[in-house]
Structure formats: structure tokens, C-alpha cells
Design a protein around this motif. Structure first.
Motif, PDB file in Angstrom:
ATOM      1  N   LYS A 232       0.834  -1.199   0.000  1.00 59.89           N
ATOM      2  CA  LYS A 232       0.000   0.000   0.000  1.00 59.89           C
ATOM      3  C   LYS A 232       0.872   1.253   0.000  1.00 59.89           C
ATOM      4  O   LYS A 232       0.554   2.236  -0.666  1.00 59.89           O
ATOM      5  CB  LYS A 232      -0.908  -0.010   1.225  1.00 59.89           C
ATOM      6  N   TYR A 235       2.129   1.876  -3.459  1.00 61.60           N
ATOM      7  CA  TYR A 235       1.045   2.382  -4.293  1.00 61.60           C
ATOM      8  C   TYR A 235       0.818   3.866  -4.037  1.00 61.60           C
ATOM      9  O   TYR A 235       0.668   4.668  -4.957  1.00 61.60           O
ATOM     10  CB  TYR A 235      -0.216   1.567  -4.002  1.00 61.60           C
ATOM     11  N   GLU A 236       0.829   4.232  -2.758  1.00 55.96           N
ATOM     12  CA  GLU A 236       0.643   5.648  -2.416  1.00 55.96           C
ATOM     13  C   GLU A 236       1.754   6.502  -3.006  1.00 55.96           C
ATOM     14  O   GLU A 236       1.510   7.602  -3.511  1.00 55.96           O
ATOM     15  CB  GLU A 236       0.607   5.823  -0.890  1.00 55.96           C
ATOM     16  N   VAL A 239       0.988   7.062  -6.651  1.00 50.98           N
ATOM     17  CA  VAL A 239      -0.130   7.985  -6.877  1.00 50.98           C
ATOM     18  C   VAL A 239       0.324   9.426  -6.619  1.00 50.98           C
ATOM     19  O   VAL A 239       0.064  10.324  -7.413  1.00 50.98           O
ATOM     20  CB  VAL A 239      -1.342   7.635  -5.987  1.00 50.98           C
ATOM     21  N   ARG A 245      -3.037  15.928  -6.969  1.00 56.51           N
ATOM     22  CA  ARG A 245      -4.473  16.192  -6.847  1.00 56.51           C
ATOM     23  C   ARG A 245      -5.282  14.904  -6.752  1.00 56.51           C
ATOM     24  O   ARG A 245      -6.251  14.818  -6.008  1.00 56.51           O
ATOM     25  CB  ARG A 245      -4.958  17.064  -7.998  1.00 56.51           C
ATOM     26  N   THR A 246      -4.874  13.899  -7.529  1.00 59.46           N
ATOM     27  CA  THR A 246      -5.561  12.613  -7.425  1.00 59.46           C
ATOM     28  C   THR A 246      -5.359  12.030  -6.032  1.00 59.46           C
ATOM     29  O   THR A 246      -6.288  11.476  -5.436  1.00 59.46           O
ATOM     30  CB  THR A 246      -5.034  11.631  -8.488  1.00 59.46           C
ATOM     31  N   GLN A 248      -4.903  13.615  -3.225  1.00 59.44           N
ATOM     32  CA  GLN A 248      -5.771  14.306  -2.265  1.00 59.44           C
ATOM     33  C   GLN A 248      -7.215  13.862  -2.428  1.00 59.44           C
ATOM     34  O   GLN A 248      -7.932  13.662  -1.461  1.00 59.44           O
ATOM     35  CB  GLN A 248      -5.672  15.826  -2.471  1.00 59.44           C
ATOM     36  N   TYR A 249      -7.607  13.691  -3.677  1.00 63.57           N
ATOM     37  CA  TYR A 249      -8.975  13.296  -4.001  1.00 63.57           C
ATOM     38  C   TYR A 249      -9.348  11.962  -3.360  1.00 63.57           C
ATOM     39  O   TYR A 249     -10.458  11.780  -2.878  1.00 63.57           O
ATOM     40  CB  TYR A 249      -9.087  13.255  -5.518  1.00 63.57           C
ATOM     41  N   VAL A 250      -8.405  11.017  -3.328  1.00 63.76           N
ATOM     42  CA  VAL A 250      -8.725   9.729  -2.710  1.00 63.76           C
ATOM     43  C   VAL A 250      -8.341   9.703  -1.240  1.00 63.76           C
ATOM     44  O   VAL A 250      -8.421   8.660  -0.600  1.00 63.76           O
ATOM     45  CB  VAL A 250      -8.071   8.531  -3.436  1.00 63.76           C
ATOM     46  N   GLY A 251      -7.947  10.856  -0.700  1.00 65.06           N
ATOM     47  CA  GLY A 251      -7.733  10.929   0.732  1.00 65.06           C
ATOM     48  C   GLY A 251      -6.351  10.521   1.201  1.00 65.06           C
ATOM     49  O   GLY A 251      -6.170  10.204   2.364  1.00 65.06           O
ATOM     50  N   ILE A 252      -5.368  10.527   0.289  1.00 72.69           N
ATOM     51  CA  ILE A 252      -3.997  10.252   0.721  1.00 72.69           C
ATOM     52  C   ILE A 252      -3.427  11.528   1.322  1.00 72.69           C
ATOM     53  O   ILE A 252      -3.583  12.611   0.752  1.00 72.69           O
ATOM     54  CB  ILE A 252      -3.134   9.793  -0.472  1.00 72.69           C
ATOM     55  N   LYS A 253      -2.795  11.404   2.481  1.00 71.75           N
ATOM     56  CA  LYS A 253      -2.172  12.592   3.083  1.00 71.75           C
ATOM     57  C   LYS A 253      -0.808  12.782   2.444  1.00 71.75           C
ATOM     58  O   LYS A 253       0.162  12.116   2.787  1.00 71.75           O
ATOM     59  CB  LYS A 253      -2.044  12.408   4.587  1.00 71.75           C
TER      60      LYS A 253
END
Lengths: 381, 568
Positions: A232, A235-236, A239, A245-246, A248-253
Motif C-alpha cells: 500500500k 502504491y501511495e 499515486v 491532486r488525485t 488528495q482526491y482519494v484521501g492520501i495525506k
């Protein structure tokens, strides 16, 4: 008639188009061709520059043989080759997580150097006073912590104030170098600034002198590959690297990922520093890392930020280095020529990536129309 | 009066690879007429026009201007032949005035005199009935004014043939009708105008003739007076298409999100959202209309937790009344707290109390699904990050405007893009790619995504297919609220109607849908209510079934208009 006339003035001499996909076979074909062309160019330059070669053109074979001789002629050279590849690969691996995140960490040199300094500092102050195994563990911890601190400082500044990480990490290199100079003055009372090899804190060896180091880096390579591609965290990192922006959109800090990854990156530099300090040099100088922090950037980039491919690129770079040194030895040319030769080779190898990514269509060639096609394709099918 | 030919194309062909972008296209354009070029995405409209404007060079065929063969190798050649193209993306210098932009790049003998240019521009403005102050700086201009500058720029250079690439996409209805007036005057002045569009009603309104392209072929050219929407669509798509959006009556619409007095400032301190108050209901499509950049995007982004509003509240109503309590997103501790507040009842409507019970028994009771919520859950969404909102178990789907820049990752394949929403699932540090891959394959089948496979990077897909991937993922997320910003931008007719259908299906499932759109006809046909925004303020909410395009259009520009009048 009219059509013929317009034919003459139609399109520019050539078009460049971005390839939308290239088969691996073709891509490696281009790279192999670049390698061969580079070798030919090296031969030509050597012929012009080396007097002995001009006088005796038959020795051109020996010139090329020197490349192989540099790394593979004796078992000592071969082990040295593997050791050098391992250290270079270790530093390149350390930089890779940051690069995949598009965090342009060019401070690998400094992060590794402070780690060497940290490990040697522990060795200097505690060597002989505490058990050997404890000393090695403390050195290891010191190296990791120093590397992580050096790596996380630019990340914190970037996260808090949006500073440019490239400049910041670059400047941290100089700070590391002068820190080493400072401690050498403090530690070496005779003013020579040359710290003798420490008698304590040496990594044990298994089989060959270098085998342990090589195995550690091999395990690290596989581990990092799994981390980047199958976890994970990995993957983060991808991204965040592709689009903040993507993320942030999926909630990654995003800031947390940047800081976490730079701590990891710095710690891996710390591991490289530890291997240099405890496994090889047993001392520290401002040249302990010897520019490998910068060469590692190239290794990582050439390997497409993929740890497994980077084994090859690190091997290639080291092969060229040792081959070029062998040439200077065999032909009794000193100084700059080895650098010229590696420079030419790297120019071809890096340059060929352009042809892997882009296609050239000459006017009049059958496929020249594809040029515009691919230009316009992008999104529209 | 005998009509004179201005421009002729004879057998113009352009290959892109093995594909024909244009195949043996013949086209006649007369002086003093408006010709509409109609076609779906990828039908070769823009390629054809680019060849006339000197951006591409045809592989085969001839271009004749005033009956003489012309060689157009560059935009400059095109200008020398009196051809000017107005592109969709404006190429203006923000810091310059209208007149300075217009004169930029022209070569004139003698001294440069801005006053003379101003006078000349004013003359063009007068002649064709534009609304433009030549001394106004571009950065102060609305989109419509910028477009006006582009058109005048082309006229100033003496163009007789004007090509307008989708000029109405960015305009309000009032601005569109003004543009059409100008076009008609130019036509009367003997200019030839080619307009590229895919909006059928506009074609019918303004053009004299219509040329239809399909897959690079010239299908037909018809007189506008002798055709209608259905015939044009059929020629454009190649078969009959129903152009009706089926709209059902909202069933059991209950409030799902309350937005109250919402104010948002950008990091530069610009007031982006001003005192917004509205309700989003389940089973209903709420449309948001407004000129691009009126705060629509920021509004949706604020609801999903990407911006922190300065003031106001966003409240989510979770429809849990009489539904079993689960531990899905709640800890045992939280459940006990709620029970202490008398939030639950059992199947016989008796209050539930866990007083004096052991944890194991509480768990068993809750898991037997006999503990039910007394009321709907009321959850404050303000100041929560997207992750916190998710952890509360609230599913807000969001299809952002910038698909590849925000909703998806272009270099990743479909599977990895599916994972964006779900990769955190499961314990442990490793990713589970199995379920995302199944989902990717299902979306590929259900929405017929045109791609070599689920492991192709989605950057290589066409716009419509990228959108299907994104919308498919957001629907698979089984949301309570589905938000979409400009979901059909850049999509062809077939894909657009597929998206409308998907939105309707969501609505019929009882999901609250918010749809930010730019095409007022679609908004009026698809939505139940329309919220109109202007410069960050709400100018009203109207019933989409009874309102008119003109009413919405006026609301979109209400404040802008007032300030415009004040200046005059």
C-alpha cells in the motif's frame, strides 16, 4: 502538375512523434545499438587521442579488450566489480522511492556521507570500549539515523513551506561535506585531516571479503521491489508521484507520504553509508562516497526507477568505469581519458532513451504521415 | 444573385498512420454564407479545418481559393489567402489591451500608432456590432470578450473566410445569440464563415448549409432549411439515435445533504463561494448551472472535503432510521455511547440499553441485526478530510472535471485505477489486486470500454472511455451521493447519452445526484432542480421542468449584467 509542385514544399524534413508504446524487444534493440555505436565512437576518439594506438592501429583490439579486462580478467577484479556495483546499487535504490514520488532528491551524496560520518563517529568514540557486536549495532543505528535526518529535513521544509527539494537536497550535500571536514580537524590532532583506519567496528566476512555486502544489497533490491510494487505504501508513492491532486482526491495525506518516504530514502542511504564505513573503509573522508550519490541518480533513472532493472544499469555504469580505468593503465594515458570514455558511453546510453520515447519520420519515407497521426492521437484514439 | 465560390476542397485526404482522418473530402464554401461542419469526435472536422488554416498539410487533394489553387503550408500562408481560424483555446496576452493583442504580430509600414489601431478596431466593432472596448486589458475580460478579441484579430488581418472551432462551448445563451448576430452581419458583408459544432439546435439556428462528416468521410451537405435534428443526427452517427433523456419523477425525495451559509476563500484570499444555502435530496438530480469558473468545481470539492470553508455547515443525513446497527464503521465504544443517548430501538420498538451487559453479549445482540437506529444519523461533514468522511462510512462519489489530473492516474492501468478507492481495504501492508481486477473487468464489460485490456495504461484510452472507467468506478463504490462535474465534456453523442442514462439509474436507486453541466438544454432535460451560480453566489434554484433556457441564462449573468450596465 500542381500536385507535383506542392510536393516539393510540403512538410518539414522530419517529424518527431512520441511513441505511444514500444515493444520491449525493440526498446532493448535501440539500447544495444546505442551501446555499440558508443563503443565505436570511443574507439574513434581513443584513436585520435592515444599516440600508441595511432602508431600501432592493430592494438585497437586490445583497446576494446581492456573494457572486459577491467572487470572480469581476474577474480580480484571481478569481486571488486561486484562490490562496487553493490554499493552504487544500494545508493541508487535509496534514491528510488523518492524519485517514484517525483521528489527530486539529489542529496544522496550528502545523506550517505553523513551516515558514514555517523558510523565512524560511534566507532571513534566507542571502539574498543564496548563489545564488538554492540559497537556494530550502534554504528548501524547511527548511520540510519543520520541518513534519515539528512533526508527528512528537506521533506519537512517542502511539506511546511513548499521549498524546492532539488536545491535543498543539493545544498545539504555541501553541509555534509564540510561537517566531515570539521570532524576530521577535531579528530586528527596532527592537522593532516586524514583519519587512520579504525581498528574496531569491522563487519564480519563470509566467504569472500565482499560477499556479505553483496548479499545484503541483493536482499534490499528484492525487498524494495516488493515494497514499491506490491504494498500500500508503494502504491501511495506512485499515486503521489503521478498526481498530487488525485492523491488528495482519494484521501492520501500527501505530506505524510512525502515525509515517510524521505525518511525511508534517507535510511537506505544510511545503510549504504554503514556498508562503506563498517564493511569497507573503516574511516571517513570528504570523498568517502566519491560522487556515487550523483551517479546513483543516473542509475535509478536509467533503470526506470525499477529496482530489478537497476541491477543491470548499476552493473553497466560500473563496467564502464572499471574498463576505462583499465584502458588508462594499459595504454599509459593518465588523467582525463577514462572520464572522456565513460562520458561518451553515457552520452550514447542516455541519449538513446530519446529514440525509445520518440520516433523520427523523415520526409518522403512511407511512414512519415504517421507522424502527425501519433501527434494527434493522444486522447482521440 | 449568383453565389460566388470562396473556397473549394477537392479530394482532400489526410492519413494518420493507417487511419484516414479525412478521405477524399470535397467541400464548397460560398461568399456570404455560414456553413456548419457537423460531426462526432474523431470524425475529422478539426483536421479538415486545420488543413485549411495551414496547421496540417493534406496528403492528397487540392485547396482552391477564389477558383485558384492555393498552397497553404503554414498559418501565415492561410492568412495571406484571407483565411483565419478562431481556435477553442484563446491565444492572447493577458497584460495587453484588446487593441494591442489585435495588432500583435502584424507588420505594418510606418510608425506604430496605437491610436490608429484603436480607431480601426473601433470601426470593425461598429460595423459588425461587437461589444468591445479596445482599451480593456485581457485579464479583465470575460470568456466571451476574449473570443470577441480573437474574432476581431482575424478580421483586422483582412480575413474573408473565418473558421470558428466550437465557439459556443464556453458561452451563455445570451452571449451565443449575440455571437450569432455578429456572424449574420459578417455574412451580409460577404464573408464566408465556417462553424464547427456538435450542437444541433445551433446548426439549425445560424447556418445556411450543413456539411456532415463521419469517420473522415464527407457524408452529405444539406441546406439547413430542408433538414431537421433527427435527420442530422442520423447522418452524423450513421443510425437512428433517440435524443430523449428519459426523466422519471423523483420517488420519495428526502434531504440528504444540507449546505448552509457556506463561504470559501482561496489561499490567495479570493472569495470563491459566497453564502451558499441549499439542500440536496435523494432520488433527485440537482443540476448546477453557471458560466465556467463560477465556483461549481470548488463547491463539489468542498463537499467531498478537499477545501476548508471559512464559515457555514455541510450536514449529511445518513438514512439509517429503522435500519440495523453495524460495526462496519463504528467501534464498540461508539455504539455504547450512542446507546446511552437512546439512539437505538429493537424490532418491537422498545428502547435498547446495554446497561450492565458484557461486551460479548452486546456484540452478539448487534450482530443479530435486532438493534435498529431510532432516527437517521446526522453527520457534520465540515472540516473533515476525504479520508475521515470515508471512515465515517459516508460514501460520496465524485467525478471531477479533470479526469486524468484528479480522478484517475493516467500511467496506471484500469486495475490500479480501481484500487484508488479501495486500496486501503484489508489488513496488512500488501495490496490486494484481485478484487480491483474483477471490478475492472466488470466495468470493461458492462460499459463496453474500448481498450486492449485491463492492464493497458488508461492514458492511452480515448476521452469517452477514460470517463467510462471513472464513472464506472464511482458507481461501483455504491454511493449515497453521486457528484459529477462536466461528465460529458469532450464525449461523443453515444457516450454522452450513456452517461446521462447512468446518472438517471443512480437517481432511480434513490441516490442523490449533483450534476454540474454546461449545456443548458441537457440540464433542462436531465435535472429535477437547477441551482444557478454566478461568481460564487447562488442566484437561485429553479424547477427544471418549468423553467426556460432564457431564465437560467439570465440568472447565470445577473450580477455581471448589473455591473455592465453601471459602466455604461
Amino acid at each position: 502538375m500542381n500536385r507535383r509542385q506542392t510536393e516539393e514544399v510540403r512538410e518539414p524534413l522530419f517529424h518527431l512523434t512520441r511513441r505511444m508504446g514500444i515493444s520491449p524487444v525493440k526498446a532493448w534493440g535501440i539500447r544495444a545499438a546505442a551501446f555499440v555505436l558508443g563503443m565505436l565512437a570511443c574507439g574513434l576518439i581513443a584513436f585520435l587521442l592515444i599516440e600508441r594506438l595511432r602508431e600501432n592501429p592493430g592494438r585497437i583490439g586490445a583497446f576494446y579488450y581492456a573494457f572486459i579486462k577491467g572487470s572480469f580478467s581476474t577474480s580480484y577484479k571481478f569481486w571488486k566489480f561486484l562490490k562496487n556495483v553493490a554499493i552504487l546499487l544500494c545508493i541508487s535504490l535509496a534514491l528510488t522511492p523518492a524519485f517514484r514520488m517525483r521528489f527530486w532528491n539529489i542529496g544522496g551524496e550528502g545523506q550517505t556521507l553523513v551516515s558514514v560520518l555517523g558510523a565512524i563517529a560511534v566507532d571513534f568514540y566507542f571502539g574498543g570500549r564496548i563489545p564488538e557486536w554492540l559497537l556494530l549495532i550502534l554504528m548501524f543505528a547511527a548511520a540510519l539515523v543520520s541518513g534519515a535526518v539528512w533526508g527528512v529535513i528537506p521533506a519537512l521544509f517542502r511539506a511546511k513551506w513548499g521549498t524546492n527539494e532539488t536545491l535543498f537536497t543539493l545544498m545539504m550535500n555541501y553541509v555534509a561535506t564540510y561537517l566531515v571536514s570539521f570532524f576530521l580537524v577535531v579528530w586528527v590532532p596532527n592537522g593532516s585531516s586524514s583519519l587512520p583506519r579504525q581498528q574496531h567496528g569491522r563487519l564480519p566476512t563470509i566467504g569472500n571479503d565482499y560477499l556479505l555486502i553483496i548479499l545484503i544489497v541483493l536482499v534490499l533490491t528484492i525487498g524494495l521491489y516488493i515494497y514499491l510494487y506490491y504494498t500500500k505504501h508503494g502504491y501511495e508513492i506512485s499515486v503521489v508521484g503521478e498526481s498530487v491532486r488525485t492523491a488528495q482526491y482519494v484521501g492520501i495525506k500527501v505530506n505524510r507520504v512525502i515525509i515517510r518516504t524521505m525518511i525511508l530514502s534517507g535510511m537506505l542511504c544510511g545503510l549504504a553509508g554503514y556498508l562503506i564505513a563498517a564493511g569497507l573503509d573503516q574511516t571517513v573522508t570528504t570523498e568517502s562516497v566519491g560522487g556515487q550519490g550523483f551517479t546513483g541518480i543516473m542509475v535509478s533513472w536509467l533503470g526506470g526507477f525499477n529496482p530489478l532493472t537497476m541491477i543491470l544499469t548499476a552493473g553497466l555504469v560500473q563496467f564502464l568505469n572499471q574498463g576505462a580505468s583499465q584502458i588508462s593503465q594499459d595504454f599509459d594515458v593518465s588523467g582525463a581519458l577514462p572520464n572522456v570514455i565513460t562520458g561518451i558511453m553515457l552520452f550514447f546510453i542516455i541519449g538513446c532513451e530519446f529514440f525509445v520515447n520518440y520516433k523520427i519520420h523523415f520526409r518522403g519515407s512511407k511512414k512519415h504521415a504517421e507522424a502527425a497521426a501519433e501527434m494527434g492521437r493522444g486522447i482521440g484514439k | 444573385m449568383e453565389k460566388q465560390l470562396a473556397l473549394q476542397l477537392r479530394g482532400v485526404t489526410k492519413h494518420f498512420g493507417n487511419k484516414h482522418a479525412n478521405n477524399q473530402v470535397d467541400l464548397d464554401v460560398y461568399k456570404g454564407e455560414i456553413l456548419a461542419i457537423l460531426g462526432e469526435n474523431g470524425s475529422g472536422k478539426t483536421t479538415l479545418m486545420n488543413m485549411i488554416a495551414g496547421i496540417y498539410y493534406p496528403d492528397e487533394g487540392q485547396i482552391l481559393i477564389d477558383g485558384k489553387e492555393a498552397v497553404i503550408r503554414s498559418p501565415k500562408d492561410a492568412f495571406d489567402h484571407g483565411i483565419g481560424m478562431i481556435h477553442q483555446h484563446f491565444k492572447l496576452v493577458d497584460l495587453f489591451t484588446a487593441a494591442e493583442n489585435i495588432v500583435l504580430g502584424t507588420r505594418q509600414e510606418g510608425r506604430y500608432s496605437l491610436r490608429a489601431v484603436n480607431a480601426e478596431v473601433a470601426e470593425i466593432v461598429e460595423r459588425y456590432g461587437f461589444h468591445l472596448d479596445p482599451a480593456k486589458k485581457v485579464y479583465d475580460m470575460s470568456v466571451s470578450e476574449k473570443q470577441t478579441v480573437e474574432i476581431i484579430k482575424v478580421l483586422y488581418r483582412g480575413a474573408d473566410i473565418l473558421i470558428l472551432d466550437e465557439p459556443t462551448a464556453v458561452l451563455t445563451p445570451q452571449e451565443i445569440s449575440r455571437l450569432f448576430d455578429v456572424m449574420r452581419r459578417m455574412k451580409e458583408d460577404g464573408k464566408s464563415i465556417i462553424i464547427i459544432t456538435h450542437k444541433l439546435n445551433e446548426v439549425l439556428e445560424v447556418s445556411d448549409r450543413v456539411t456532415i462528416l463521419r469517420k473522415g468521410d464527407h457524408v452529405a451537405t444539406v441546406n439547413t432549411r430542408e433538414t431537421d435534428e433527427n435527420q442530422l443526427t442520423e447522418m452524423m452517427v450513421g443510425r437512428k439515435v433517440s435524443l430523449n433523456i428519459r426523466r422519471s419523477e423523483p420517488v420519495n425525495a428526502v434531504p440528504r445533504i444540507y449546505v448552509k451559509d457556506l463561504n470559501l476563500y482561496s489561499s490567495e484570499g479570493i472569495h470563491i463561494l459566497k453564502d451558499l444555502t441549499f439542500t440536496v435530496r435523494s432520488g433527485e438530480i440537482l443540476g448546477i448551472a453557471g458560466i465556467a469558473g463560477s465556483g461549481q468545481r470548488e463547491l463539489l470539492e468542498t463537499i467531498v472535503g478537499l477545501h476548508k470553508p471559512a464559515t457555514g455547515t455541510i450536514t449529511f443525513i445518513n438514512p439509517k432510521k429503522d435500519k440495523p446497527v453495524t460495526f462496519f464503521h463504528k467501534s464498540l465504544k461508539r455504539v455504547k455511547e450512542l446507546a446511552a443517548q437512546d439512539a437505538f430501538h429493537d424490532r418491537n420498538m422498545n428502547p435498547v440499553s446495554f446497561q450492565g451487559m458484557r461486551n460479548r453479549d452486546i456484540l452478539k445482540w448487534v450482530q443479530s441485526e435486532d438493534v435498529l437506529f431510532r432516527e437517521d444519523e446526522v453527520i457534520d461533514l465540515r472540516d473533515r478530510t476525504p479520508l475521515e468522511i470515508r471512515q465515517l462510512g459516508i460514501r460520496l462519489s465524485f467525478v471531477p472535471e479533470d479526469r486524468l489530473g484528479m480522478g484517475l492516474v493516467g500511467s496506471m492501468d484500469m486495475t490500479d485505477n480501481m484500487m484508488l478507492r479501495s486500496y486501503r481495504k484489508g489488513h496488512g501492508i500488501f495490496l490486494d489486486r484481485k478484487k480491483p481486477q474483477e471490478l475492472a473487468e466488470q466495468i470493461l464489460r458492462d460499459l463496453s470500454v474500448d481498450t486492449p485490456g485491463v492492464s493497458t495504461p488508461i492514458r492511452k484510452l480515448s476521452g469517452g472511455n477514460v470517463q467510462k472507467v471513472l464513472v464506472g468506478r464511482e458507481i461501483a463504490f455504491t454511493p449515497k451521493v453521486f457528484m459529477a462535474a462536466y461528465p460529458v465534456r469532450g464525449l461523443d453523442i453515444k457516450s454522452s447519452y450513456m452517461i446521462y442514462d447512468l446518472l438517471n439509474q443512480q437517481k432511480e436507486k434513490g441516490i442523490a445526484v449533483i450534476f454540474v453541466g454546461e449545456d443548458l438544454d441537457v440540464l433542462l432535460e436531465l435535472c429535477d432542480r437547477i441551482l444557478v451560480m454566478n461568481a460564487g453566489s447562488m442566484t437561485g434554484i429553479v424547477d427544471a421542468r418549468t423553467t426556460t433556457k432564457e431564465e437560467v441564462g439570465l440568472m447565470m449573468t445577473r450580477t455581471a449584467r448589473r455591473s455592465g450596465e453601471a459602466e455604461e
